[in-house]
Design a protein around this motif. Structure first.
Motif, PDB file in Angstrom:
ATOM      1  N   THR A 122       0.828  -1.221   0.000  1.00 22.93           N
ATOM      2  CA  THR A 122       0.000   0.000   0.000  1.00 22.93           C
ATOM      3  C   THR A 122       0.859   1.267   0.000  1.00 22.93           C
ATOM      4  O   THR A 122       0.530   2.244  -0.691  1.00 22.93           O
ATOM      5  N   GLU A 123       1.954   1.237   0.759  1.00 22.84           N
ATOM      6  CA  GLU A 123       2.781   2.450   0.853  1.00 22.84           C
ATOM      7  C   GLU A 123       3.499   2.758  -0.460  1.00 22.84           C
ATOM      8  O   GLU A 123       3.984   3.873  -0.652  1.00 22.84           O
ATOM      9  N   GLU A 124       3.584   1.776  -1.369  1.00 25.43           N
ATOM     10  CA  GLU A 124       4.248   2.014  -2.658  1.00 25.43           C
ATOM     11  C   GLU A 124       3.285   2.537  -3.729  1.00 25.43           C
ATOM     12  O   GLU A 124       3.698   2.900  -4.827  1.00 25.43           O
ATOM     13  N   LEU A 125       1.982   2.542  -3.422  1.00 26.92           N
ATOM     14  CA  LEU A 125       0.994   2.994  -4.412  1.00 26.92           C
ATOM     15  C   LEU A 125       1.033   4.520  -4.529  1.00 26.92           C
ATOM     16  O   LEU A 125       0.933   5.218  -3.514  1.00 26.92           O
ATOM     17  N   PRO A 126       1.168   5.063  -5.754  1.00 30.08           N
ATOM     18  CA  PRO A 126       1.226   6.531  -5.896  1.00 30.08           C
ATOM     19  C   PRO A 126       0.011   7.236  -5.301  1.00 30.08           C
ATOM     20  O   PRO A 126       0.135   8.300  -4.702  1.00 30.08           O
ATOM     21  N   ILE A 127      -1.176   6.614  -5.431  1.00 27.66           N
ATOM     22  CA  ILE A 127      -2.406   7.257  -4.934  1.00 27.66           C
ATOM     23  C   ILE A 127      -2.408   7.410  -3.412  1.00 27.66           C
ATOM     24  O   ILE A 127      -3.077   8.285  -2.860  1.00 27.66           O
ATOM     25  N   MET A 128      -1.624   6.561  -2.710  1.00 26.22           N
ATOM     26  CA  MET A 128      -1.650   6.574  -1.250  1.00 26.22           C
ATOM     27  C   MET A 128      -0.623   7.537  -0.640  1.00 26.22           C
ATOM     28  O   MET A 128      -0.562   7.655   0.590  1.00 26.22           O
ATOM     29  N   LYS A 129       0.153   8.213  -1.476  1.00 28.69           N
ATOM     30  CA  LYS A 129       1.143   9.160  -0.944  1.00 28.69           C
ATOM     31  C   LYS A 129       0.436  10.262  -0.152  1.00 28.69           C
ATOM     32  O   LYS A 129      -0.422  10.971  -0.690  1.00 28.69           O
ATOM     33  N   GLY A 130       0.780  10.379   1.113  1.00 24.51           N
ATOM     34  CA  GLY A 130       0.189  11.428   1.957  1.00 24.51           C
ATOM     35  C   GLY A 130      -1.123  11.031   2.602  1.00 24.51           C
ATOM     36  O   GLY A 130      -1.756  11.847   3.267  1.00 24.51           O
ATOM     37  N   PHE A 131      -1.551   9.785   2.391  1.00 20.61           N
ATOM     38  CA  PHE A 131      -2.819   9.329   2.994  1.00 20.61           C
ATOM     39  C   PHE A 131      -2.565   8.164   3.937  1.00 20.61           C
ATOM     40  O   PHE A 131      -2.334   7.045   3.499  1.00 20.61           O
ATOM     41  N   LYS A 132      -2.567   8.474   5.222  1.00 19.87           N
ATOM     42  CA  LYS A 132      -2.260   7.442   6.205  1.00 19.87           C
ATOM     43  C   LYS A 132      -3.479   7.092   7.059  1.00 19.87           C
ATOM     44  O   LYS A 132      -3.679   5.954   7.436  1.00 19.87           O
ATOM     45  N   GLN A 133      -4.291   8.112   7.330  1.00 22.64           N
ATOM     46  CA  GLN A 133      -5.446   7.908   8.206  1.00 22.64           C
ATOM     47  C   GLN A 133      -6.722   8.360   7.489  1.00 22.64           C
ATOM     48  O   GLN A 133      -6.642   9.116   6.509  1.00 22.64           O
ATOM     49  N   ALA A 134      -7.859   7.942   8.034  1.00 22.96           N
ATOM     50  CA  ALA A 134      -9.135   8.348   7.423  1.00 22.96           C
ATOM     51  C   ALA A 134      -9.281   9.864   7.395  1.00 22.96           C
ATOM     52  O   ALA A 134      -9.864  10.425   6.470  1.00 22.96           O
ATOM     53  N   LYS A 135      -8.707  10.554   8.392  1.00 27.33           N
ATOM     54  CA  LYS A 135      -8.876  12.010   8.461  1.00 27.33           C
ATOM     55  C   LYS A 135      -8.087  12.746   7.369  1.00 27.33           C
ATOM     56  O   LYS A 135      -8.303  13.935   7.153  1.00 27.33           O
ATOM     57  N   ASP A 136      -7.178  12.038   6.683  1.00 26.74           N
ATOM     58  CA  ASP A 136      -6.418  12.672   5.602  1.00 26.74           C
ATOM     59  C   ASP A 136      -7.270  12.850   4.337  1.00 26.74           C
ATOM     60  O   ASP A 136      -6.873  13.565   3.420  1.00 26.74           O
ATOM     61  N   PHE A 137      -8.407  12.154   4.287  1.00 24.37           N
ATOM     62  CA  PHE A 137      -9.287  12.241   3.110  1.00 24.37           C
ATOM     63  C   PHE A 137     -10.334  13.344   3.330  1.00 24.37           C
ATOM     64  O   PHE A 137     -10.910  13.424   4.422  1.00 24.37           O
ATOM     65  N   PRO A 138     -10.597  14.159   2.312  1.00 24.37           N
ATOM     66  CA  PRO A 138     -11.592  15.229   2.511  1.00 24.37           C
ATOM     67  C   PRO A 138     -13.021  14.699   2.646  1.00 24.37           C
ATOM     68  O   PRO A 138     -13.897  15.417   3.143  1.00 24.37           O
ATOM     69  N   LEU A 139     -13.246  13.466   2.199  1.00 21.82           N
ATOM     70  CA  LEU A 139     -14.593  12.903   2.305  1.00 21.82           C
ATOM     71  C   LEU A 139     -14.511  11.380   2.379  1.00 21.82           C
ATOM     72  O   LEU A 139     -13.716  10.760   1.657  1.00 21.82           O
ATOM     73  N   LEU A 140     -15.328  10.795   3.244  1.00 22.10           N
ATOM     74  CA  LEU A 140     -15.449   9.332   3.315  1.00 22.10           C
ATOM     75  C   LEU A 140     -16.876   8.999   2.885  1.00 22.10           C
ATOM     76  O   LEU A 140     -17.835   9.536   3.443  1.00 22.10           O
ATOM     77  N   ILE A 141     -17.000   8.160   1.870  1.00 19.52           N
ATOM     78  CA  ILE A 141     -18.339   7.774   1.399  1.00 19.52           C
ATOM     79  C   ILE A 141     -18.566   6.318   1.784  1.00 19.52           C
ATOM     80  O   ILE A 141     -17.760   5.449   1.441  1.00 19.52           O
ATOM     81  N   ASN A 142     -19.636   6.081   2.515  1.00 19.38           N
ATOM     82  CA  ASN A 142     -19.939   4.713   2.934  1.00 19.38           C
ATOM     83  C   ASN A 142     -21.205   4.226   2.228  1.00 19.38           C
ATOM     84  O   ASN A 142     -22.272   4.824   2.369  1.00 19.38           O
ATOM     85  N   VAL A 143     -21.038   3.166   1.429  1.00 16.41           N
ATOM     86  CA  VAL A 143     -22.205   2.550   0.786  1.00 16.41           C
ATOM     87  C   VAL A 143     -22.566   1.364   1.674  1.00 16.41           C
ATOM     88  O   VAL A 143     -21.884   0.345   1.660  1.00 16.41           O
ATOM     89  N   SER A 144     -23.608   1.538   2.458  1.00 17.53           N
ATOM     90  CA  SER A 144     -23.810   0.662   3.616  1.00 17.53           C
ATOM     91  C   SER A 144     -25.129  -0.110   3.568  1.00 17.53           C
ATOM     92  O   SER A 144     -26.197   0.481   3.466  1.00 17.53           O
ATOM     93  N   ALA A 145     -25.017  -1.436   3.678  1.00 18.72           N
ATOM     94  CA  ALA A 145     -26.231  -2.262   3.692  1.00 18.72           C
ATOM     95  C   ALA A 145     -26.577  -2.724   5.104  1.00 18.72           C
ATOM     96  O   ALA A 145     -27.500  -3.507   5.278  1.00 18.72           O
ATOM     97  N   GLY A 146     -25.844  -2.273   6.099  1.00 14.58           N
ATOM     98  CA  GLY A 146     -26.159  -2.695   7.472  1.00 14.58           C
ATOM     99  C   GLY A 146     -24.924  -2.716   8.345  1.00 14.58           C
ATOM    100  O   GLY A 146     -24.102  -1.800   8.282  1.00 14.58           O
ATOM    101  N   PHE A 147     -24.781  -3.773   9.107  1.00 14.80           N
ATOM    102  CA  PHE A 147     -23.661  -3.880  10.062  1.00 14.80           C
ATOM    103  C   PHE A 147     -22.517  -4.706   9.483  1.00 14.80           C
ATOM    104  O   PHE A 147     -22.773  -5.814   9.007  1.00 14.80           O
ATOM    105  N   PRO A 148     -21.276  -4.252   9.529  1.00 16.26           N
ATOM    106  CA  PRO A 148     -20.820  -2.929   9.952  1.00 16.26           C
ATOM    107  C   PRO A 148     -21.007  -1.928   8.823  1.00 16.26           C
ATOM    108  O   PRO A 148     -20.831  -2.270   7.658  1.00 16.26           O
ATOM    109  N   GLY A 149     -21.347  -0.715   9.177  1.00 19.86           N
ATOM    110  CA  GLY A 149     -21.604   0.289   8.139  1.00 19.86           C
ATOM    111  C   GLY A 149     -21.604   1.696   8.705  1.00 19.86           C
ATOM    112  O   GLY A 149     -20.818   2.013   9.604  1.00 19.86           O
TER     113      GLY A 149
END
Lengths: 282, 211
Positions: free
Chosen positions: A155-182
């Motif tokens: 994962t750390e070698e993927l160009p898209i993941m540079k600078g993204f370590k935690q969920a808070k590093d993303f400006p938006l989290l989208i959850n497509v949720s059908a129940g638990f866990p969701g």
């Protein structure tokens, strides 16, 4: 008359099943298209995606299975279309073991239509067991939780993941949720702790549970069930779908019309029969 | 010893994980992340336990030809086939494989069918059970009908009331629904805090088993 009502009250349930089957089949054969309005919560979800800048990266948690596919796949497809159209990158994970074979081909298909490159513009990090524990771990450290992507690349070698370590590093989290866990677990476990922006698309049965989260500002938008998916499609494709794209929820929502009206009709008639025959039954 | 060690471990780990919310130091976070990773690994190991348990419960019943042994045999064969297909497909199952075939052509239609059957049973149950027997039931019935009609395009297209139905539905969802659910959420959250404290302090011991 009363005897007839009594017989109606106790009719064989197979007649009810037959009526339900016809209520679903008839609109499929003879479609009647009613217009529909966009709900404030779906509009808010759309606006939160619109507010993203080209080059931003969102985290999607695709947590649904074949049972909830009719309700959530249309949203999922339209959402990917919306994100890629805006040149927003997508990092996807899943907490449902049955989701990956369902969501990955769609991700690849929509990404290919927009000429996106795997690893640079989008990635699927895979499925992680552990439910709330996995959500907490996504909040803490994504490369540690998903050491490789679904193809085995670290994962750390993927160009898209540079600078993204935690969920808070993303400006938006989208959850497509059908129940638990969701969505509920994401809000309870990490939304408050990290002050995350979370948008949710959920099944119709879960939507009333998540409305308090939206009203409290813990969700930036909410699309509930088939109507939510259809409304989101309407916003993403205001001039209709391009060639080769089907608006699954917009087509299916009209099938729900007769089904809902049939159930309401049964309830009303059942109550009339109940009141008229109550004394006779007593 | 069999009980004391798990109780001490629960106390220490529980206290440590709660501390994360009060000690915002990055070193503390490194340790909590480590614990979470252990937790995820343990959760994955639970799949293996589940598998063993499934075989332990069902295989003897098949061998003894107990009631419904045929269904259990089908389940065990399906389990074995999927397991072998999953292992032979390798770690990355993107391409066509037996595993993908099993998923696409048995699991997907079966899972979708089971869920779709709900529509028929809900129609039957609504007809039989949804009766305005008292004021509370009548209120519930009225609210349910308004929400059901307003959720579909046909409801919005009704003459005269079509414009008002979605607004009334939103009021039902935003006001009475939220009021009730917040009360339930807060009650459940307080209950969860109390139960968590009881587990950490060793007052609640049911998770340790009967021995």
């Amino acid at each position: 008359m009363l005897k007839l009502l009594l017989r109606f009250q106790h009719m064989d349930r197979r007649w009810i099943f037959l009526g339900m089957g016809l209520s679903i089949l008839l609109p499929l054969v003879f479609p009647i298209n009613f217009g529909f309005k966009v709900d404030e919560r779906v509009q808010a979800l759309y606006d939160s995606v619109e507010a993203l800048e080209p080059g931003d990266t969102v985290l999607i948690s695709a947590d649904f299975d074949p049972a909830s596919r009719p309700e959530l796949e249309p949203f999922y497809r339209a959402n990917l279309e919306h994100l890629f159209r805006q040149d927003v990158n997508v990092v996807m994970v899943s907490l449902w073991e049955f989701a990956p074979p369902l969501v990955v081909p769609i991700l690849d298909e929509v990404a290919a239509r927009h000429g996106k490159v795997y690893g640079k513009d989008y990635v699927f990090l895979g499925y992680k067991p552990g439910k709330e524990l996995a959500i907490k771990a996504i909040g803490e450290n994504i490369p540690k939780t998903f050491p490789t992507d679904s193809k085995g690349t670290p994962t750390e070698e993927l160009p898209i993941m540079k600078g993204f370590k935690q969920a808070k590093d993303f400006p938006l989290l989208i959850n497509v949720s059908a129940g638990f866990p969701g969505t509920r677990e994401y809000v309870l476990q990490i939304q408050g702790q990290y002050n995350l922006k979370i948008a949710s698309a959920c099944t119709a049965v879960s939507a009333p549970d998540y409305i308090p989260f939206y009203k409290a500002g813990q969700l930036t938008g909410l699309a509930g069930g088939m109507p939510g998916s259809a409304q989101y499609e309407k916003l993403v494709y205001p001039d209709g779908p391009p060639d080769g794209v089907r608006l699954l929820a917009s087509q299916a929502i009209n099938v729900l019309n007769l089904g809902h009206l049939y159930i309401i009709g049964l309830i009303v008639l059942g109550n009339i029969a109940f009141f008229l025959t109550r004394r006779l039954e007593d | 010893m069999k009980r004391t060690v798990p109780l001490i471990l629960t106390f220490l780990v529980g206290l440590f994980m709660v501390g994360e919310y009060f000690i915002p130091h990055y070193r503390y976070r490194i340790w909590t992340a480590e614990f979470l990773e252990w937790g995820v690994i343990l959760a994955a190991a639970a799949f293996v336990l589940g598998l063993i348990n499934l075989i332990q419960v069902n295989l003897p019943k098949v061998l003894k030809r107990e009631r419904d042994w045929g269904y259990k045999l089908v389940m065990l064969i399906a389990l074995a086939v999927t397991l072998v297909a999953g292992f032979t497909a390798g770690e990355h199952r993107d391409g066509p494989s037996v595993y993908k075939w099993v998923y696409d052509y048995t699991f997907v239609p079966l899972n979708a069918t089971m869920f779709a059957l709900l529509a028929f049973y809900i129609a039957s149950a609504a007809f039989r059970a949804f009766k305005a027997r008292n004021l509370e039931a009548a209120l519930l019935l009225g609210a349910a009908i308004i929400v059901m009609v307003a959720r579909v395009p046909a409801g919005e297209s009704l003459p005269v009331i079509g414009d008002y139905l979605p607004r009334f539905m939103n009021w039902i969802m935003d006001v009475p629904n939220i009021a009730a659910r917040r009360a339930i959420f807060i009650g459940a959250a307080l209950g969860a805090v109390a139960t968590g404290l009881r587990v950490i302090l060793g007052l609640e011991r049911s998770h340790l088993g009967a021995d």
